[in-house]
Every structure is written in structure tokens, then in C-alpha cells.
Scaffold this motif. Sequence first.
Motif, PDB file in Angstrom:
ATOM      1  N   HIS A   1       0.098  61.934 -18.805  1.00 47.21           N
ATOM      2  CA  HIS A   1      -0.980  61.281 -19.554  1.00 47.21           C
ATOM      3  C   HIS A   1      -0.429  60.205 -20.489  1.00 47.21           C
ATOM      4  O   HIS A   1      -1.182  59.651 -21.284  1.00 47.21           O
ATOM      5  CB  HIS A   1      -1.745  62.318 -20.359  1.00 47.21           C
TER       6      HIS A   1
ATOM      7  N   THR B   1       3.631  60.540 -24.873  1.00 48.10           N
ATOM      8  CA  THR B   1       3.539  61.748 -25.690  1.00 48.10           C
ATOM      9  C   THR B   1       3.444  62.986 -24.805  1.00 48.10           C
ATOM     10  O   THR B   1       4.133  63.982 -25.027  1.00 48.10           O
ATOM     11  CB  THR B   1       2.313  61.685 -26.613  1.00 48.10           C
ATOM     12  N   ASP B   2       2.593  62.922 -23.806  1.00 48.92           N
ATOM     13  CA  ASP B   2       2.433  64.056 -22.892  1.00 48.92           C
ATOM     14  C   ASP B   2       3.721  64.303 -22.117  1.00 48.92           C
ATOM     15  O   ASP B   2       4.166  65.453 -21.992  1.00 48.92           O
ATOM     16  CB  ASP B   2       1.271  63.770 -21.930  1.00 48.92           C
TER      17      ASP B   2
ATOM     18  N   ALA C   1       6.112  65.856 -24.461  1.00 46.38           N
ATOM     19  CA  ALA C   1       5.724  67.234 -24.799  1.00 46.38           C
ATOM     20  C   ALA C   1       6.100  68.183 -23.661  1.00 46.38           C
ATOM     21  O   ALA C   1       6.621  69.274 -23.894  1.00 46.38           O
ATOM     22  CB  ALA C   1       4.220  67.308 -25.087  1.00 46.38           C
TER      23      ALA C   1
ATOM     24  N   ARG D   1       6.261  59.613 -33.541  1.00 47.22           N
ATOM     25  CA  ARG D   1       5.411  60.528 -32.784  1.00 47.22           C
ATOM     26  C   ARG D   1       6.204  61.423 -31.824  1.00 47.22           C
ATOM     27  O   ARG D   1       5.929  62.606 -31.706  1.00 47.22           O
ATOM     28  CB  ARG D   1       4.376  59.697 -32.018  1.00 47.22           C
TER      29      ARG D   1
ATOM     30  N   ASP E   1       7.890  64.125 -33.662  1.00 48.48           N
ATOM     31  CA  ASP E   1       6.936  65.177 -34.038  1.00 48.48           C
ATOM     32  C   ASP E   1       6.679  66.127 -32.878  1.00 48.48           C
ATOM     33  O   ASP E   1       6.569  67.344 -33.063  1.00 48.48           O
ATOM     34  CB  ASP E   1       5.593  64.562 -34.470  1.00 48.48           C
ATOM     35  N   VAL E   2       6.554  65.547 -31.698  1.00 45.51           N
ATOM     36  CA  VAL E   2       6.297  66.375 -30.512  1.00 45.51           C
ATOM     37  C   VAL E   2       7.453  67.356 -30.302  1.00 45.51           C
ATOM     38  O   VAL E   2       7.248  68.536 -30.024  1.00 45.51           O
ATOM     39  CB  VAL E   2       6.109  65.472 -29.275  1.00 45.51           C
TER      40      VAL E   2
ATOM     41  N   ASP F   1       7.241  70.085 -32.934  1.00 47.11           N
ATOM     42  CA  ASP F   1       6.175  71.055 -32.653  1.00 47.11           C
ATOM     43  C   ASP F   1       6.546  72.006 -31.513  1.00 47.11           C
ATOM     44  O   ASP F   1       6.010  73.104 -31.425  1.00 47.11           O
ATOM     45  CB  ASP F   1       4.860  70.337 -32.312  1.00 47.11           C
TER      46      ASP F   1
ATOM     47  N   PRO G   1      -3.073  52.003 -24.469  1.00 42.68           N
ATOM     48  CA  PRO G   1      -2.824  53.426 -24.709  1.00 42.68           C
ATOM     49  C   PRO G   1      -4.043  54.283 -24.387  1.00 42.68           C
ATOM     50  O   PRO G   1      -3.936  55.488 -24.276  1.00 42.68           O
ATOM     51  CB  PRO G   1      -2.487  53.480 -26.207  1.00 42.68           C
TER      52      PRO G   1
ATOM     53  N   GLY H   1      -4.401  56.518 -20.814  1.00 44.36           N
ATOM     54  CA  GLY H   1      -3.897  57.882 -20.657  1.00 44.36           C
ATOM     55  C   GLY H   1      -3.086  58.091 -19.392  1.00 44.36           C
ATOM     56  O   GLY H   1      -3.238  59.100 -18.710  1.00 44.36           O
TER      57      GLY H   1
END
Lengths: 479, 479
Positions: free
Chosen positions: B183, B186-187, B190, B213, B216-217, B220, B324, B327
Motif C-alpha cells: 500500500h 509505510t505499509d 511495516a 515516519r 516510527d513504524v 511500533d 500518496p 496507496g
Amino acid sequence: MALAQTNPRLAWDTVLVLGDDDAPLVARLERAVRDAVHAGRVPAGSALPPSRALAESLGVSRWVVTEVYGQLVAEGFCEARVGSGTRIAAGAAAHATPKHPAAPALPAAGRARLDLAPGVPDLRHVPRAAWLRALRDALADAPDTDLGAPDPAGHPGTRAALAAYLARARSTCAGADDVLVTHGATDGMARLVRALRAAGHRALLVEDPSWGRLRDVARDAGLVPVPVPVDAGGVDVAALVAAGARTGARAALVTPAHQFPTGVALAPDRRDALVSWARAVDGLVVEDDYDAEFRYDRRPVAALQGHDPGRVALVGSLSKTVSPAFGLGWLVLPPRWRDRLEARSDGVAPSTVDQLALARFLSDGGYERHLRAARGRFRRRRAALLDALDAALPGLPVSGLAAGLHVVLGLPEGVAAAAVVRAAAARDVAVADVRRYRVTAAPLPGGPAEALVVGYGNLADARLGEAVAGLAAAVREAR
Amino acid sequence: MALAQTNPRLAWDTVLVLGDDDAPLVARLERAVRDAVHAGRVPAGSALPPSRALAESLGVSRWVVTEVYGQLVAEGFCEARVGSGTRIAAGAAAHATPKHPAAPALPAAGRARLDLAPGVPDLRHVPRAAWLRALRDALADAPDTDLGAPDPAGHPGTRAALAAYLARARSTCAGADDVLVTHGATDGMARLVRALRAAGHRALLVEDPSWGRLRDVARDAGLVPVPVPVDAGGVDVAALVAAGARTGARAALVTPAHQFPTGVALAPDRRDALVSWARAVDGLVVEDDYDAEFRYDRRPVAALQGHDPGRVALVGSLSKTVSPAFGLGWLVLPPRWRDRLEARSDGVAPSTVDQLALARFLSDGGYERHLRAARGRFRRRRAALLDALDAALPGLPVSGLAAGLHVVLGLPEGVAAAAVVRAAAARDVAVADVRRYRVTAAPLPGGPAEALVVGYGNLADARLGEAVAGLAAAVREAR
């Protein structure tokens, strides 16, 4: 010879020889397991390695291995027991080797010629034209700023449209802020169980039987699935409360409107008891609302979420109503879980263009028009299926509410569901053993021991007679 | 008064009073922090609570809190130090209270009238018509079976089209099976960091400065980010090797083609050293290929992935080249990481319709036509920006390759970047302090201490002069 039993670190990559033909990997691995058993390299009773370990040693994806194990268990070639993994069944060596060794395994859902597999809507009636119009209007009207970085929780307009639709159709009690746009039920569940895990949860109460994928997602996030039996009144809430007390589990995944796969609705007193339990243990009920829009005899049962929006999270998607390929779903969350999910950096919203199209599809009535047409189609198809089953297999018990996209067909004494699945597959009829959805091997209270889940979502009406005839022949063959 | 310092469990929900006006939550929380300091309820030097904790106690999303903290740090009102969180700066009480207390904070990227924020492509030139055509053709031609349950790794046709495009444009060495459709970055990140964590990784080496970002991923997912300094040759690989040895980190997230935000390319000897390190420690290099398609002086540097496909994972997306909001992105993975990601149940592919459209857009040359047009536009805009900066702010150093969508502007002695950001925001000019991307407070080797990241991706050409004039006025005001 006894290597497989005595040495769990057996070099499976030498025992299982993958053919190098053009067959799909799933078919090649399945054949390799059969060949290894027939050739005596793996004796009956041997434990197969965990799917992860085998996938690594063979260099294939774990999905391939779990598909093969699932298929072999469904056929009775292997047995799965909780706590002891998958084993070669005692009588496996006596199973006939399939005549066409390179033939694919059970046709994948949505791909069989005669598709009685559950969980797929009618792929012939995906509303392509309406969706294209919604996409076109979304692309034409979106302001430039909407094409910038999206809000991970979803577009505000889409969240509002979903809140309005769900209040109307599912009697939810939620504002736009309580709705998150997801990529579907799996994504919604994955985001929710990661947040549960981060908040200290270690286990998740699940229905037995139930849809396996959401259990897998919970397991991958570090939550141990704790099975709770299902009977004619839905999940046994007294047993759920006891299992929660025993394991410390304070979250439960349930299908109140239409239990999968038994097809029953959760009894009203159990709805109350479930919500009371969640309040008492400071817990969360996760309501998988997977096919609630399809009820043919009356209005759908209201979502449990409306019963206590502070204790119930609702997981929904377009997968069973439009198409699983659209990658769109939603979560309705109690405020504190919404904040926890929004605080995570790993949630990603679907394409804003798709979200804007969904908002239009919901707001302009397109979705409800599609649902009305689909409901009529499925109601008629269900009636025709019941008639055909009654004619071809008279006397066999069919259960499940007049709802959803599947029925449960009990089999006669002495007929193994696994054998029927295998015989049906040889006729290119995809159908599922109820056992495929079990968590434990404990008998199902009240239900027939051997039963099939017969889906009619993706069955061409013109092929219904042929499919039922193939299924009936498979039942006779397996007798 | 000293409560905030002595009691970390201070009831922040009573200290920070959110206004109930119509301003966005971010603006209201930012104002509440300023008010609390100006009113003396929170003394200078006080530690602010962790963003998660504050978000919970105020009942807002963590995103709101991190935005506010980021903004206040960028302005110098707060200070962020690794290991000690965010504190009220010593001179905070002397900061003027903004004249319009309900005015929104720094305009969000993509939403300011004069957008010099980095990381956003030109939202005026999203190829809406070409994308609609690709969607239309995809919907018209997809066989029904493609609208069934999607492969979580992506549609085979899309994976093949991506493999071909990336080999052509980025000199990757990967087949369709090595590519996963995601996506976005970020995806993709992750999914990769969850697999790293499951495989036993506990830390991730990251560039300092870098895009927050993706850090952060990783955090997390349970990976501790370990900062490594960046200089004129890109990330300091000797320091990276040492930090890896010190912390046990065996994975590194880097931007070899165009470091963000410094704009340098990784020196050739460091490319070799980085890959050698990954081999030596059985590690993984994660290559964030975020804007590699935009190089204006020569062909883009080849992806590091092609250097050692067994040791480098490439993360890419359409976010910086198209939008962006679409996705869509990709991961190119070494086989064992591909299998690990595929084995997880929590990866979800984007809409098959979008994927099929992407495959067409890549295969029919539409994407490359779009990139050519965008490259020309950005090359001209960059030249115009440099001219305008030189005229309005003569003598200030501008750094960064002729590439990407931003430059770094060094500020004169005595001018604080935070003050310029604040003064620019008052003129509705969005621009970023380099400090916003720092992991530590250590001085940047070689670079000016005070610098701005000036993006030109989403700047309207007609507004370029006005934006630079606003920026120059802000610099003069902050002097």
C-alpha cells in the motif's frame, strides 16, 4: 524409515521431493507428501513439521504449506490435533494416489468450475460499471488536497458515509470518528489485534468452528486463540466466560448475526450475557459482521455493536457483498480502541480514490441497490439449491438460517466428509468439510459429526443442477 | 508549580486545557501547551509526557500529540532529546503567544497556500485521466476469477510489471516472485519490520537525519532505532558498523540514491562497505528508494538492491512520483525475507482493480511518460527556485543533488531555523526545519547548524516568486 518419527529435525527437504513441472506449487507439494507416504519414506502416524519450519526448509511460502496441510486434513490423509500439529493419518498409505499427479489440488475458492466453496460472493455480478462510475466521479471531483498524504484512519467523508450506512443497515451506534476505513476484514482484524497485544492482551476467545484466517491473524500478532464451542444458540457464552476466567482472555471474536459456518444466530439472552461479560472483565467483543447484509426471511439481526458501543468492535468489509478484490472494509471501535489504533504508525488507509468512490457508492444508494439485487439472486439460488439437494440427496439434514452464502449439509452415517470433498474435487466441484473450520477435534454439540459447508455465493445459476449432481455422486461414491 | 517536574504522573488533562472552539484539535492542543507555559502552570525545562500517555489522558489520537510536539520542537518552544523525551525549552515562556490563538498550526503538507514542505509531489499534476483509463481497462478486462480473494503478495501480473519496470529504471535484479505489491512505503516498511522482529531483530540502524515516519513504524513494531550520522558522502558506514557492533543491530534503513533530507548520494566505496557489512553480520540493508526517479543532471544512481539482491530489500511507492493518496507501493525482497513476509497472515494486498491498473500504467508506458513530464517540470522549477533564492537571499548556501523534490537552505549566523519556520507559517508558507528530521541533537558534521528543508514538489509555479519572497521576509524577520 522411522526417522520422521524420531527426529523432528528430519531433513524434510530431502524427504519431500517437489516436482519441477509446471503445476502450481501447492499441487506439487501436496503430491510430494503423498508420494513420500506411498513410497514409505514417511510412515503413518508421523508428525509433519510445523508449517513455518517446512516452508523455510523447502523455500516456499508458509501459505503454500498451510493450504496443502488443510487440503490433506480435509481429505483425511492427514489429521490435525490441537497441541500436536498435523500427522499422517493411520490409513493414509491406503489412499489412492490421484490419477493425474500434476492435477491441481482442490480448486481455489473462486476458481473451480463448479464452485460450492463458502466465503465468495457472486464474481459474475461484481458491480463493475457502478464502481467505475464512482471511481470516475471521485477522480473528477476530488480537490488536489485530497490527493496528498491521506489520514491513516480514512477520509472523513468516507468515515461519515460508512457511519450513516451502518446506522441505517446494521443499527450501529457510532459517529464518523468511531469508524476507521480498512483494507478489509483481515486488515481490520490485524490492526485491532496488534493494538490488543500492545495493550497487554495475550489470548483471544474464538468460536469453534470459525473462519480460520482471522484466528491466524490473531496468532501472528501474538494472541493465543482459545476455542469456545458453538451450538444451536451460537457461541456458548457460559463456556466462553469460563474459558476467559481460566486463561485470562478478555477479548472474544464472534459472529453474532450469522455464525460461521454453522449458520445460527446468537440467542438473545446470550447477546446480553456476552456484553455483560465484556463489561465485567473490562474486555472487548469483536463482532465479525461478515455477511450480515444477506438475510432472506426477515430483516438482518441488528449488530451487537449497537447494544454496547463501548464494549463491541465491529469488523466489516465489501468482501462478501461486492468482491474481496476491492480491498475495502471498516472497523467501528469504542473510543479508547479507536485512539489506540489511531496512535499506531503502522495503519495505512486504502487509496483515497477508492475511499471517495466508496463514499459515493454508499451515499448515492448504489451499494444498497446492489445489495437488493444480490439478496434477490441469493434468495432464489438458495431455494433452488435446497430443492436440488432434496431431490438428489433426499433426507439429508440441511441447517443454517435463511441467510448468508452457504448452508451446512449433514452426511449419512458412514460417509466421511473428507472422502466426499475428495471425490467432489475430482469432479471439479469445490466444497468444504466442516472440519476445515474446527479449532479442536472435540465433537460438535448437536450437529452431525460429518458435514459439508456448501456455498452458493459464486455458483452460476445455470450450473447449479450440475454442481449438485456432482456432489450427490461424490456422496454416493464415498458411502 | 513544580508538579510537572516532580510528578511524571501529573494530571495533564487538567494542566492542558483544550479550547472548545472550532479550531482543529492540533491547533487547540498546541495552544493549550503554550497557554500552560505562559500561565506558569508548566515551568521551563519540564518534561512533557510521552505522546502515547498524553494522548490517552486527553482522549485524543497520538498523531495529534506528535504533530504538536513536532511543531513546538521545530519552533524551539520545546526541545527533543533522545532518551529524555520532549521538554519545554528554557526560553519558551519568552516566546510570543501567537496573535490568533485559534489559527491552525503549520499548514499540513499539501494544504498550505504556499507549499515549500518536502515529501509531496505536484498534486496539480496527478495523472487523473491516465489513471482513470487504466482503472477502466482493468475493470473491463479482469476475468471474474481476478475479482475473487486476492493473493496477499499481490497480483502476479502486477508483480511481473513492477519487476520489469524496476529492472529497467532502477537496475534492480529481481523476478516477479521477489516483488510484493504494498500500500506504499509505510505499509511495506511495516510488513518488513514485523518480519524482522519475528525473526529476532531488536534494533534498526537509521540515518540521522531521516524521514521520521519509517522510524516510527519500526519503533511500533518493537525495533529500537539506532541513529547513525550522515555527512557529505551519505550515511557514515564506519559509524554504522560500529553502532551495529555496539547494539547488535543487523538491519539498516538507508537512502542511498538521495539521502533525505541532506540530498547527498551514498559514496561508491560506502555502497560496497554497506553491502559487505550486511554479508558479514548476516544482516539486511533496507533501501528506501523514495524519490530516486527524479534526478535532473544525469541518470539516477542504480538501486543498491542490484548490488546484492540477497542482502538488500528495496522499499518503493508511487507517493513521491504520482500521489500518496493512491496507496500503491512495492517491496523487492531477498528470497528468505520474501518467504517470511508471505508466511505472515497480516499482509494484505491493495485492491486488485488498482493493482491491475498499475500493471497497465507500468506496461503501456503511461508511468514513464508521467515521470518524464514530471522530471521536466521539477527540473525547471528547481532552477527557478535556486534563482529566486539567490536573488532574495543572496549568499545563503543551497545544498543537495540536482534531484528529488527539495533542497537544503543554510541560514545566516544568528538566524534560528525554528524562528523562520514560525514566521513563514504566519505568512501561510509551509517550510521545514532540518531539525524536524533529526534523531539526536548532535551537530550535523559539515552542514550548517541552522538550515531549512525547502520542498518544491507541490509548489505552484505561478506562486514560486511569492513563496520565496515570503520565505525571505521570514528569514529577515527571524534575524
